[in-house]
Scaffold this motif. Structure first.
Motif, PDB file in Angstrom:
ATOM      1  N   GLN A 179       0.807  -1.213   0.000  1.00 47.09           N
ATOM      2  CA  GLN A 179       0.000   0.000   0.000  1.00 47.09           C
ATOM      3  C   GLN A 179       0.844   1.268   0.000  1.00 47.09           C
ATOM      4  O   GLN A 179       1.992   1.279   0.448  1.00 47.09           O
ATOM      5  N   ASN A 180       0.224   2.325  -0.515  1.00 50.82           N
ATOM      6  CA  ASN A 180       0.752   3.685  -0.407  1.00 50.82           C
ATOM      7  C   ASN A 180       2.119   3.853  -1.073  1.00 50.82           C
ATOM      8  O   ASN A 180       3.002   4.521  -0.540  1.00 50.82           O
ATOM      9  N   LEU A 181       2.291   3.257  -2.238  1.00 51.00           N
ATOM     10  CA  LEU A 181       3.504   3.474  -3.020  1.00 51.00           C
ATOM     11  C   LEU A 181       3.362   4.752  -3.845  1.00 51.00           C
ATOM     12  O   LEU A 181       2.263   5.260  -4.058  1.00 51.00           O
ATOM     13  N   LEU A 182       4.492   5.247  -4.326  1.00 52.74           N
ATOM     14  CA  LEU A 182       4.513   6.511  -5.068  1.00 52.74           C
ATOM     15  C   LEU A 182       4.860   6.268  -6.525  1.00 52.74           C
ATOM     16  O   LEU A 182       5.807   5.539  -6.834  1.00 52.74           O
ATOM     17  N   VAL A 183       4.082   6.856  -7.436  1.00 50.98           N
ATOM     18  CA  VAL A 183       4.406   6.811  -8.862  1.00 50.98           C
ATOM     19  C   VAL A 183       5.528   7.817  -9.125  1.00 50.98           C
ATOM     20  O   VAL A 183       5.346   9.022  -8.943  1.00 50.98           O
ATOM     21  N   ALA A 184       6.690   7.310  -9.529  1.00 53.76           N
ATOM     22  CA  ALA A 184       7.835   8.187  -9.765  1.00 53.76           C
ATOM     23  C   ALA A 184       7.797   8.828 -11.146  1.00 53.76           C
ATOM     24  O   ALA A 184       8.186   9.977 -11.326  1.00 53.76           O
ATOM     25  N   LYS A 185       7.304   8.062 -12.145  1.00 52.36           N
ATOM     26  CA  LYS A 185       7.294   8.578 -13.519  1.00 52.36           C
ATOM     27  C   LYS A 185       6.333   7.747 -14.351  1.00 52.36           C
ATOM     28  O   LYS A 185       6.148   6.559 -14.097  1.00 52.36           O
ATOM     29  N   VAL A 186       5.720   8.378 -15.354  1.00 52.22           N
ATOM     30  CA  VAL A 186       4.836   7.684 -16.293  1.00 52.22           C
ATOM     31  C   VAL A 186       5.325   7.972 -17.704  1.00 52.22           C
ATOM     32  O   VAL A 186       5.478   9.134 -18.095  1.00 52.22           O
ATOM     33  N   ASP A 187       5.593   6.896 -18.463  1.00 57.03           N
ATOM     34  CA  ASP A 187       6.013   7.017 -19.863  1.00 57.03           C
ATOM     35  C   ASP A 187       4.866   6.510 -20.736  1.00 57.03           C
ATOM     36  O   ASP A 187       4.755   5.313 -21.011  1.00 57.03           O
ATOM     37  N   ALA A 188       3.983   7.427 -21.149  1.00 61.95           N
ATOM     38  CA  ALA A 188       2.792   7.039 -21.902  1.00 61.95           C
ATOM     39  C   ALA A 188       3.133   6.479 -23.278  1.00 61.95           C
ATOM     40  O   ALA A 188       2.400   5.649 -23.805  1.00 61.95           O
ATOM     41  N   ASP A 189       4.240   6.915 -23.872  1.00 66.59           N
ATOM     42  CA  ASP A 189       4.616   6.449 -25.209  1.00 66.59           C
ATOM     43  C   ASP A 189       4.987   4.969 -25.209  1.00 66.59           C
ATOM     44  O   ASP A 189       4.752   4.264 -26.194  1.00 66.59           O
ATOM     45  N   ARG A 190       5.550   4.491 -24.120  1.00 71.59           N
ATOM     46  CA  ARG A 190       5.972   3.089 -24.023  1.00 71.59           C
ATOM     47  C   ARG A 190       5.109   2.290 -23.051  1.00 71.59           C
ATOM     48  O   ARG A 190       5.439   1.136 -22.737  1.00 71.59           O
ATOM     49  N   ASN A 191       4.016   2.889 -22.564  1.00 68.42           N
ATOM     50  CA  ASN A 191       3.086   2.234 -21.640  1.00 68.42           C
ATOM     51  C   ASN A 191       3.791   1.747 -20.373  1.00 68.42           C
ATOM     52  O   ASN A 191       3.567   0.623 -19.907  1.00 68.42           O
ATOM     53  N   LEU A 192       4.618   2.603 -19.807  1.00 66.26           N
ATOM     54  CA  LEU A 192       5.387   2.237 -18.631  1.00 66.26           C
ATOM     55  C   LEU A 192       5.008   3.114 -17.440  1.00 66.26           C
ATOM     56  O   LEU A 192       4.813   4.318 -17.580  1.00 66.26           O
ATOM     57  N   ILE A 193       4.901   2.469 -16.277  1.00 69.70           N
ATOM     58  CA  ILE A 193       4.732   3.170 -15.009  1.00 69.70           C
ATOM     59  C   ILE A 193       5.914   2.802 -14.124  1.00 69.70           C
ATOM     60  O   ILE A 193       6.188   1.619 -13.910  1.00 69.70           O
TER      61      ILE A 193
END
Length: 211
Positions: free
Chosen positions: A173-187
């Protein structure tokens, strides 16, 4: 807005923050996930979506599932999972959920299956203390006392004993999204998430983060 997506854990890496600090991250390939079925309170008693993910050959999908994908006008996928949402009004059958539903800084919960470790003893499974290593002691990694003979004359439930370790569903629980790369479908998620590389994971809003 309530949101969730499924994906595959690719492995761990690291990125650099603006101040130069190193951030360890888990790379997850999330989506695109087409909506195959939509459940509502009126018809099914609860709100939920069935979403699909992962490439697979059509010959490897059974007829009932193929018919379900065909009815939704969606190509066959390897995984089909149901996600519970408070409101499904914003989603339509055939539409896609992409990784950009999340953004950097979001708090999330990640559900996955941990790595199986087989049958293990109490030291590895429960982190119990080992026995004395003095001369003459022949009891080092055993369970220890499990219950007296006369009273209670049994082993209490939930006693920490040897057994299957790992290979179970775990939610971090309660992890942080550091970066989202929408072009490569990566979280990119800060820290570790359950499972080995290639494990299917579910990413959803953090329950604690919403409070």
């Amino acid at each position: 807005m309530d949101k969730a997506i499924i994906g595959i854990k690719l492995g761990m890496s690291q990125i650099f923050a603006e101040d130069g600090k190193v951030i360890p991250v888990t790379v997850i390939e999330a989506g695109p996930c087409p909506v195959v079925q939509k459940k509502t309170v009126e018809k099914d008693g609860y709100d939920a979506l069935q979403i699909a993910f992962g490439a697979i050959k059509e010959k490897n999908v059974n007829k009932p599932l193929s018919g379900q994908f065909k009815k939704a006008n969606v190509g066959v996928k390897r995984f089909l999972r149901e996600i519970r949402l408070k409101d499904t009004a914003a989603y339509e059958i055939g539409g896609e959920i992409k990784c950009d539903v999340f953004k950097a800084g979001d708090k999330i919960d990640v559900v996955g299956k941990t790595r199986g470790r087989g049958f293990t003893g109490t030291v590895q499974r429960w982190n119990t203390h080992i026995g004395p290593k003095a001369h003459g002691s022949g009891y080092h990694r055993g369970v220890g006392s499990m219950g007296a003979n006369s009273d209670p004359s049994r082993v209490f439930k939930n006693k920490k004993m040897p057994g299957q370790y790992g290979n179970e569903q775990v939610t971090v629980q309660n992890l942080l999204v550091a970066k989202v790369d929408a072009d490569r479908n990566l979280i990119l998620v800060k820290g570790a998430v359950p499972g080995t590389n290639g494990t299917l994971v579910l990413i959803r809003n953090s329950i604690k983060g919403d409070k």
